[in-house]
Design an enzyme around this catalytic site. Structure first.
Site, PDB file in Angstrom:
ATOM      1  N   GLY A 259     -63.572 -44.405  16.227  1.00 37.14           N
ATOM      2  CA  GLY A 259     -64.073 -43.080  16.622  1.00 37.14           C
ATOM      3  C   GLY A 259     -63.867 -42.711  18.079  1.00 37.14           C
TER       4      GLY A 259
ATOM      5  N   ASP B  88     -48.549 -36.938   7.626  1.00 33.99           N
ATOM      6  CA  ASP B  88     -48.129 -36.826   9.032  1.00 33.99           C
ATOM      7  C   ASP B  88     -46.991 -35.822   9.196  1.00 33.99           C
ATOM      8  OD1 ASP B  88     -50.014 -38.799   9.658  1.00 33.99           O
ATOM      9  OD2 ASP B  88     -48.584 -40.417   9.334  1.00 33.99           O
TER      10      ASP B  88
ATOM     11  N   ARG C  99     -60.690 -39.861  -6.377  1.00 32.49           N
ATOM     12  CA  ARG C  99     -60.333 -39.065  -5.203  1.00 32.49           C
ATOM     13  C   ARG C  99     -60.930 -37.651  -5.256  1.00 32.49           C
ATOM     14  NH1 ARG C  99     -56.561 -38.801  -1.275  1.00 32.49           N
ATOM     15  NH2 ARG C  99     -55.582 -40.696  -1.990  1.00 32.49           N
TER      16      ARG C  99
ATOM     17  N   HIS D  52     -51.866 -38.408  15.457  1.00 32.66           N
ATOM     18  CA  HIS D  52     -51.069 -39.556  15.023  1.00 32.66           C
ATOM     19  C   HIS D  52     -50.481 -40.242  16.258  1.00 32.66           C
ATOM     20  CE1 HIS D  52     -48.770 -41.984  12.269  1.00 32.66           C
ATOM     21  NE2 HIS D  52     -47.722 -41.793  13.053  1.00 32.66           N
TER      22      HIS D  52
HETATM   23  C1  GAR Z   1     -55.840 -43.420  16.577  1.00 34.96           C
HETATM   24  O1  GAR Z   1     -54.866 -44.145  17.279  1.00 34.96           O
HETATM   25  C2  GAR Z   1     -55.195 -42.362  15.696  1.00 34.96           C
HETATM   26  O2  GAR Z   1     -54.080 -41.753  16.298  1.00 34.96           O
HETATM   27  C3  GAR Z   1     -54.789 -43.186  14.505  1.00 34.96           C
HETATM   28  O3  GAR Z   1     -55.890 -44.029  14.279  1.00 34.96           O
HETATM   29  C4  GAR Z   1     -56.516 -44.322  15.522  1.00 34.96           C
HETATM   30  C5  GAR Z   1     -57.992 -44.024  15.407  1.00 34.96           C
HETATM   31  O4  GAR Z   1     -58.658 -44.423  16.572  1.00 34.96           O
HETATM   32  N1  GAR Z   1     -54.518 -42.350  13.367  1.00 34.96           N
HETATM   33  C6  GAR Z   1     -53.535 -42.581  12.512  1.00 34.96           C
HETATM   34  O5  GAR Z   1     -52.785 -43.549  12.580  1.00 34.96           O
HETATM   35  C7  GAR Z   1     -53.388 -41.535  11.402  1.00 34.96           C
HETATM   36  N2  GAR Z   1     -52.128 -41.657  10.756  1.00 34.96           N
HETATM   37  P1  GAR Z   1     -60.116 -43.891  16.883  1.00 34.96           P
HETATM   38  O6  GAR Z   1     -60.971 -44.194  15.635  1.00 34.96           O
HETATM   39  O7  GAR Z   1     -60.581 -44.698  18.053  1.00 34.96           O
HETATM   40  O8  GAR Z   1     -60.032 -42.421  17.172  1.00 34.96           O
END
Ligand code: GAR
Length: 206
Positions: free
Chosen positions: A12, A145, A65, A109
Site C-alpha cells: 500500500g 496493463d 470472480r 505499473h
Molecule cells: C507497485 O510497484 C505497483 O506498481 C505494482 O505493485 C506494487 C505495489 O506496491 N503493480 C503492479 O505490478 C500491477 N501490475 P504498493 O502496494 O506499495 O503500492
C-alpha cells in the site's frame, strides 16, 4: 469534492503516497472515500485504518470472480467514488467491472509500458538488461496493463543496481507519478485520440 476509491492487495505504499498528497492539498478538492483490499493480510488496510479512512477487506479467495466484483463495485458506488485507483491491486478486472466506471479507473505499473507487462516488471526489466525503465499510470481497459497512458516517469538502470535498488528507485517515481496522473484526470483538460492522451492547449506550459 471528488471521491477517490483505492483498491489494493498488499503493502500500500502507492495508496499512502496518494493519501499524503490529498492531506497536503496536492490533489485539491479530493478525499479518499474508501480503501478496499481483496486480501486480509494487506498492510495497506492497516495504514488506511490508522489514517481514519473507511477501509474494507472484501476477500476474493474461494469466490467466483463475478460475485467478488459485484461486492467491490457496490462498495465503490455506496461511497460515491468518482475515480478508482488500483494501487498494487493484483487482480485483473473483468470487462463488466471496467464498464461500471468508464474512463474512471487508473492503474500504476512498474515499467515503461508496453515493455514488461504482467508480474514482477522490475525484475523482468533488470533481467532483460534495459538501460532505462520506469513506471506508467494508465487508464484501465479490458486488457492487462494496456489502456491509454496518462503519465510515465523514467528511471535509469545503473551498473551498480540490483533488482531491489532498482525497484526502490522506480517506487519513488511511482509515488510522484500517481498524484500527477490523478490531477490530470480530475482537471479534465485532455482528450484521448486513439491511444494518445493529449493535453488541451490551455493547459500546456502550465
Ligand atoms: C507497485 O510497484 C505497483 O506498481 C505494482 O505493485 C506494487 C505495489 O506496491 N503493480 C503492479 O505490478 C500491477 N501490475 P504498493 O502496494 O506499495 O503500492
Amino acid at each position: 469534492m471528488k471521491n477517490l476509491g483505492i483498491l489494493l492487495s498488499g503493502r500500500g505504499s502507492n495508496f499512502e503516497a496518494i493519501a499524503k498528497s490529498v492531506a497536503a492539498g496536492r490533489i485539491p478538492d479530493a478525499r479518499i472515500a474508501v480503501v478496499i483490499s481483496n486480501r486480509a493480510t494487506a498492510a495497506g488496510i492497516e495504514t488506511a485504518r490508522r489514517l481514519g479512512l473507511s477501509a474494507f477487506i472484501i476477500p476474493s479467495q474461494g469466490k467466483e470472480r463475478t460475485h467478488h466484483e459485484v461486492e467491490v463495485v457496490s462498495a465503490l458506488q455506496q461511497h460515491a467514488v468518482d475515480l478508482v485507483c488500483l494501487a498494487g491491486y493484483m487482480r485483473l478486472l473483468s470487462p463488466w467491472f471496467v464498464r461500471q466506471f468508464p474512463g474512471r479507473i487508473l492503474n500504476i505499473h512498474p515499467s515503461l509500458l508496453p515493455a514488461f507487462p504482467g508480474l514482477e516488471a522490475q525484475q523482468q526489466a533488470f533481467a532483460y538488461g534495459v538501460k532505462v525503465t520506469g513506471c506508467t499510470v494508465h487508464f484501465v481497459d479490458e486488457e492487462l496493463d494496456h489502456g491509454p497512458i496518462i503519465v510515465q516517469r523514467a528511471v535509469p538502470v545503473l551498473d551498480t543496481d540490483d533488482e531491489r535498488s532498482l525497484s526502490e528507485r522506480i517506487l519513488e517515481q511511482e509515488h510522484i507519478a500517481y498524484t500527477e496522473a490523478i490531477n490530470i484526470v480530475f482537471e479534465g483538460k485532455f482528450e484521448i485520440v486513439g491511444r494518445r492522451l493529449q493535453r488541451k492547449a490551455a493547459c500546456l506550459g502550465e
